[in-house]
Design an enzyme around this catalytic site. Structure first.
Site, mmCIF file in Angstrom:
data_model
loop_
_atom_site.group_PDB
_atom_site.id
_atom_site.type_symbol
_atom_site.label_atom_id
_atom_site.label_comp_id
_atom_site.label_asym_id
_atom_site.label_seq_id
_atom_site.Cartn_x
_atom_site.Cartn_y
_atom_site.Cartn_z
ATOM 1 N N GLU A 11 -6.999 5.392 0.863
ATOM 2 C CA GLU A 11 -7.003 4.240 1.773
ATOM 3 C C GLU A 11 -8.316 4.040 2.515
ATOM 4 O O GLU A 11 -8.726 2.908 2.749
ATOM 5 C CB GLU A 11 -5.856 4.351 2.790
ATOM 6 C CG GLU A 11 -4.484 4.001 2.223
ATOM 7 C CD GLU A 11 -3.758 5.175 1.597
ATOM 8 O OE1 GLU A 11 -4.398 6.221 1.334
ATOM 9 O OE2 GLU A 11 -2.550 5.065 1.367
ATOM 10 N N GLY A 62 0.134 4.585 -1.292
ATOM 11 C CA GLY A 62 1.589 4.463 -1.166
ATOM 12 C C GLY A 62 2.345 5.155 -2.296
ATOM 13 O O GLY A 62 3.514 5.519 -2.126
ATOM 14 N N ALA A 108 0.220 0.835 -2.457
ATOM 15 C CA ALA A 108 0.721 -0.451 -1.986
ATOM 16 C C ALA A 108 -0.091 -1.535 -2.685
ATOM 17 O O ALA A 108 -1.228 -1.300 -3.106
ATOM 18 C CB ALA A 108 0.533 -0.544 -0.474
ATOM 19 N N GLU A 153 2.451 8.693 -1.247
ATOM 20 C CA GLU A 153 3.345 8.716 -0.076
ATOM 21 C C GLU A 153 4.813 8.635 -0.510
ATOM 22 O O GLU A 153 5.686 9.285 0.073
ATOM 23 C CB GLU A 153 2.973 7.571 0.874
ATOM 24 C CG GLU A 153 1.614 7.814 1.529
ATOM 25 C CD GLU A 153 1.119 6.627 2.332
ATOM 26 O OE1 GLU A 153 0.860 5.557 1.734
ATOM 27 O OE2 GLU A 153 0.994 6.754 3.560
HETATM 28 N N1 CAA Z 1 -2.695 -2.868 -5.694
HETATM 29 C C1 CAA Z 1 -2.775 -3.979 -6.438
HETATM 30 N N2 CAA Z 1 -3.191 -3.973 -7.720
HETATM 31 C C2 CAA Z 1 -3.506 -2.776 -8.267
HETATM 32 C C3 CAA Z 1 -3.427 -1.588 -7.528
HETATM 33 C C4 CAA Z 1 -2.988 -1.653 -6.185
HETATM 34 N N3 CAA Z 1 -2.858 -0.566 -5.423
HETATM 35 N N4 CAA Z 1 -3.827 -0.556 -8.330
HETATM 36 C C5 CAA Z 1 -4.133 -1.111 -9.518
HETATM 37 N N5 CAA Z 1 -3.936 -2.448 -9.486
HETATM 38 C C6 CAA Z 1 -4.123 -3.430 -10.559
HETATM 39 C C7 CAA Z 1 -5.613 -3.731 -10.778
HETATM 40 O O1 CAA Z 1 -6.068 -4.710 -9.852
HETATM 41 C C8 CAA Z 1 -5.582 -4.240 -12.195
HETATM 42 O O2 CAA Z 1 -5.077 -5.569 -12.190
HETATM 43 P P1 CAA Z 1 -5.773 -6.695 -13.152
HETATM 44 O O3 CAA Z 1 -5.646 -6.137 -14.555
HETATM 45 O O4 CAA Z 1 -4.919 -7.897 -12.918
HETATM 46 O O5 CAA Z 1 -7.200 -6.809 -12.696
HETATM 47 C C9 CAA Z 1 -4.504 -3.366 -12.868
HETATM 48 O O6 CAA Z 1 -3.702 -2.862 -11.799
HETATM 49 C C10 CAA Z 1 -5.083 -2.191 -13.621
HETATM 50 O O7 CAA Z 1 -5.917 -1.459 -12.730
HETATM 51 P P2 CAA Z 1 -7.456 -1.114 -13.049
HETATM 52 O O8 CAA Z 1 -8.050 -2.106 -13.964
HETATM 53 O O9 CAA Z 1 -8.144 -0.893 -11.736
HETATM 54 O O10 CAA Z 1 -7.269 0.279 -13.819
HETATM 55 P P3 CAA Z 1 -8.332 1.460 -13.937
HETATM 56 O O11 CAA Z 1 -7.800 2.392 -14.973
HETATM 57 O O12 CAA Z 1 -9.729 0.933 -14.102
HETATM 58 O O13 CAA Z 1 -8.286 2.207 -12.504
HETATM 59 C C11 CAA Z 1 -7.174 3.137 -10.576
HETATM 60 C C12 CAA Z 1 -7.100 2.862 -12.087
HETATM 61 C C13 CAA Z 1 -8.268 4.187 -10.300
HETATM 62 C C14 CAA Z 1 -5.815 3.690 -10.168
HETATM 63 C C15 CAA Z 1 -7.499 1.827 -9.814
HETATM 64 O O14 CAA Z 1 -6.597 0.825 -10.254
HETATM 65 C C16 CAA Z 1 -7.395 1.923 -8.322
HETATM 66 O O15 CAA Z 1 -8.291 2.472 -7.670
HETATM 67 N N6 CAA Z 1 -6.300 1.371 -7.730
HETATM 68 C C17 CAA Z 1 -6.122 1.296 -6.303
HETATM 69 C C18 CAA Z 1 -5.713 2.631 -5.730
HETATM 70 C C19 CAA Z 1 -5.597 2.531 -4.228
HETATM 71 O O16 CAA Z 1 -6.560 2.268 -3.519
HETATM 72 N N7 CAA Z 1 -4.379 2.745 -3.707
HETATM 73 C C20 CAA Z 1 -4.109 2.661 -2.289
HETATM 74 C C21 CAA Z 1 -3.606 1.299 -1.953
HETATM 75 S S1 CAA Z 1 -3.523 1.018 -0.198
HETATM 76 C C22 CAA Z 1 -2.082 1.726 0.320
HETATM 77 O O17 CAA Z 1 -1.355 2.320 -0.456
HETATM 78 C C23 CAA Z 1 -1.819 1.517 1.773
HETATM 79 C C24 CAA Z 1 -0.685 2.271 2.366
HETATM 80 O O18 CAA Z 1 -0.710 3.480 2.505
HETATM 81 C C25 CAA Z 1 0.407 1.524 2.927
#
Ligand code: CAA
Length: 260
Positions: A135, A112, A66, A115
């Protein structure tokens, strides 16, 4: 038809849907969830479409979760609403579609994103896929059905470990766990899924849609689990841990959770 943040292609009776926000690793914001709902509804209503493949644009991510930036300032009520609406519009909707949906997991499938893959009927991953529910590293729990569908697919103990550690597993381990059915090279993923979709497309669509209903019925005996998830997900939004976890992600630093 054009949908925001999506690309659609037809391959005979098999539709290919791309989540197309590669710069944000295809993270699911509100607009994308609504577009996916509309696209799936239209494809499901088209008798010419016999199978749907869902993948992420670009080589790096299926869907990285998400959209954290979109919900970081939400209240508990807004958090609960986010989960309830998402589950209704997309996750339960895909699971209960009449047309079979194959998730082609072409990279990160996190939060998400995993999911969404788990709401699809069949999962195929490429070797570079990384799957997990991170999460709790944000001060949250999965809110799009992950606490229910992950234990269904891999068992309670493995699901709890994956959720509590916020860890990621590789494609081969996901196959060993039964989380994905097949693993391919990234360049072969689409072809593999198109062939699988083509084999499904030869069979009786009414029988397949009845099979989807019958299989799902056995797993929906505990609808209260999904409701409990929505409520607990909402609670998280009132905690200091959530504020710290999401701020740390947006500020690209490690969180320091104050805890209870
Ligand atoms: N939401 C918003 N933005 C996201 C994102 C997310 N889930 N995942 C990645 N991005 C964005 C980053 O902020 C970044 O944006 P900018 O270039 O504008 O800064 C861009 O995508 C590229 O990401 P990274 O620079 O972080 O890429 P990386 O290769 O260094 O890392 C990754 C990759 C390990 C997947 C890392 O992006 C990450 O940890 N992402 C989040 C994963 C996460 O926590 N997902 C769960 C979300 S909560 C959820 O899903 C709740 C639910 O159940 C309802």
């Amino acid at each position: 038809m054009k949908y925001k943040n999506l690309k659609l292609e037809m391959h005979g009776p098999v539709a290919m849907v791309y989540v197309d926000r590669p710069k944000k690793l295809n993270a699911l914001n509100r607009v994308t969830i609504e577009a996916l709902h509309e696209a799936f509804a239209a494809l499901d209503a088209d008798p010419g479409v016999r199978a749907i493949i869902l993948r992420g644009s670009g080589p790096k991510a299926f869907v990285a979760g998400a959209d954290i930036a979109e919900f970081a300032g939400f209240s508990p009520g807004e958090g609960q609403q986010l989960a309830a609406r998402g589950q209704e519009l997309l996750f339960n909707f895909v699971e209960q579609l009449s047309t079979p949906v194959i998730a082609a997991i072409n990279g990160y499938a996190l939060g998400g994103g995993l999911e969404l893959a788990m709401a699809c009927h069949i999962r195929v991953a490429s070797h570079n896929a990384r799957l997990g529910l991170p999460e709790v590293s944000l001060g949250l729990i999965p809110g799009y059905g992950g606490t229910q569908r992950l234990p269904q697919l891999i068992g309670k103990g493995r699901a709890m470990e994956l959720i509590f550690t916020a860890g990621m597993i590789e494609a081969e381990k996901a196959q060993d766990y039964g989380l994905v059915n097949h693993v391919t090279a990234l360049e072969d993923l689409e072809e593999y899924c198109l062939k699988l979709g083509g084999r499904i497309a030869k069979n009786a669509p009414t029988a397949i849609s009845n099979a989807i209903k019958a299989v799902n019925a056995g797993f929906r005996s505990s609808d209260t689990g999904y409701q409990a998830e929505i409520e607990q997900f909402g609670h998280c939004f009132g905690t200091e841990d959530f504020r710290e976890g999401t701020q740390a992600f947006l500020e690209k630093r490690k969180p320091e959770f104050p805890g209870r």
